[in-house]
Every structure is written in structure tokens, then in C-alpha cells.
Design a protein around this motif. Structure first.
Motif: not given
Length: 112
Positions: A3-11
Motif C-alpha cells: 500500500m505505497n503511494k504508487e500502488n494507491r494511485k494505480l488502484m
């Protein structure tokens, strides 16, 4: 997965609802009963998926794939999942057959 910023953005782009802890300071919403219930349910679902993946790795040897070509690795992985599905089908078929056999036995022993 993480749950890092990049993955949150992708989600967010894929319109997937993240069920992890939010970044930053805890909001007042996180203390509500509904939020806690949703988080508990999400953890349970995630644990079920993790257990399934662990079973695939341990029982069906999905973690022992040691091939160099990606196409062959994909084939091996697909075969692991195929065998898992066949075993699940056979397990359910056995349950259905035993139920049908028990039902027929009860009908034969039923006094008229």
C-alpha cells in the motif's frame, strides 16, 4: 500488494477500493464501527486469498517452478492451477455421489 503511494494511485486509476490503513494521521472515520467492520471483513477476505496462494505453492508445487523460458513457466503455472481445479472438482463430485448414494439408501429402506 503493497500500500505505497504508487500502488494507491494505480488502484485509484483502476477504480479498486483499497482496504488497507490510510496514509498519514488516522481520521475520525477510522474509529467508527462501520469502518472497523469493513476493515475486519477485508482482512478476512485477504487471509482467505493468502491461504489459497499458500496452498497452491505448498501442495501443487507452484513455488518449485525453475524454468528459464517465460512461456514454459506460464505453462507450468497454468498446469498447477489446472490440477488444483481438477482436484476441487473431484472432491465436490465425491461429495455429491456420496450424498446421492445416501439418499438412494434412505429411499430403499423407507417403509411403504
Amino acid at each position: 500488494m503493497y500500500m505505497n503511494k504508487e500502488n494507491r494511485k494505480l488502484m485509484k486509476e483502476l477504480e479498486i477500493t483499497p482496504m488497507g490503513k490510510p496514509l498519514g494521521r488516522l481520521s475520525k472515520e477510522s474509529k467508527t464501527e462501520e469502518y472497523q467492520h469493513r476493515m475486519t471483513k477485508a482482512v478476512g477476505e485477504r487471509n482467505e486469498i493468502e491461504a489459497t496462494l499458500g496452498t497452491r505453492k505448498r501442495i501443487y508445487r507452484a513455488n518449485n517452478i525453475r524454468v528459464k523460458l517465460p512461456q514454459i513457466a506460464d505453462c507450468w503455472t497454468a498446469m498447477c492451477y489446472f490440477v488444483e481445479n481438477i482436484m476441487e472438482f473431484l472432491r465436490e463430485l465425491l461429495h455429491a455421489l456420496s450424498f446421492a448414494l445416501e439418499l438412494m439408501e434412505n429411499l430403499c429402506n423407507y417403509p411403504e
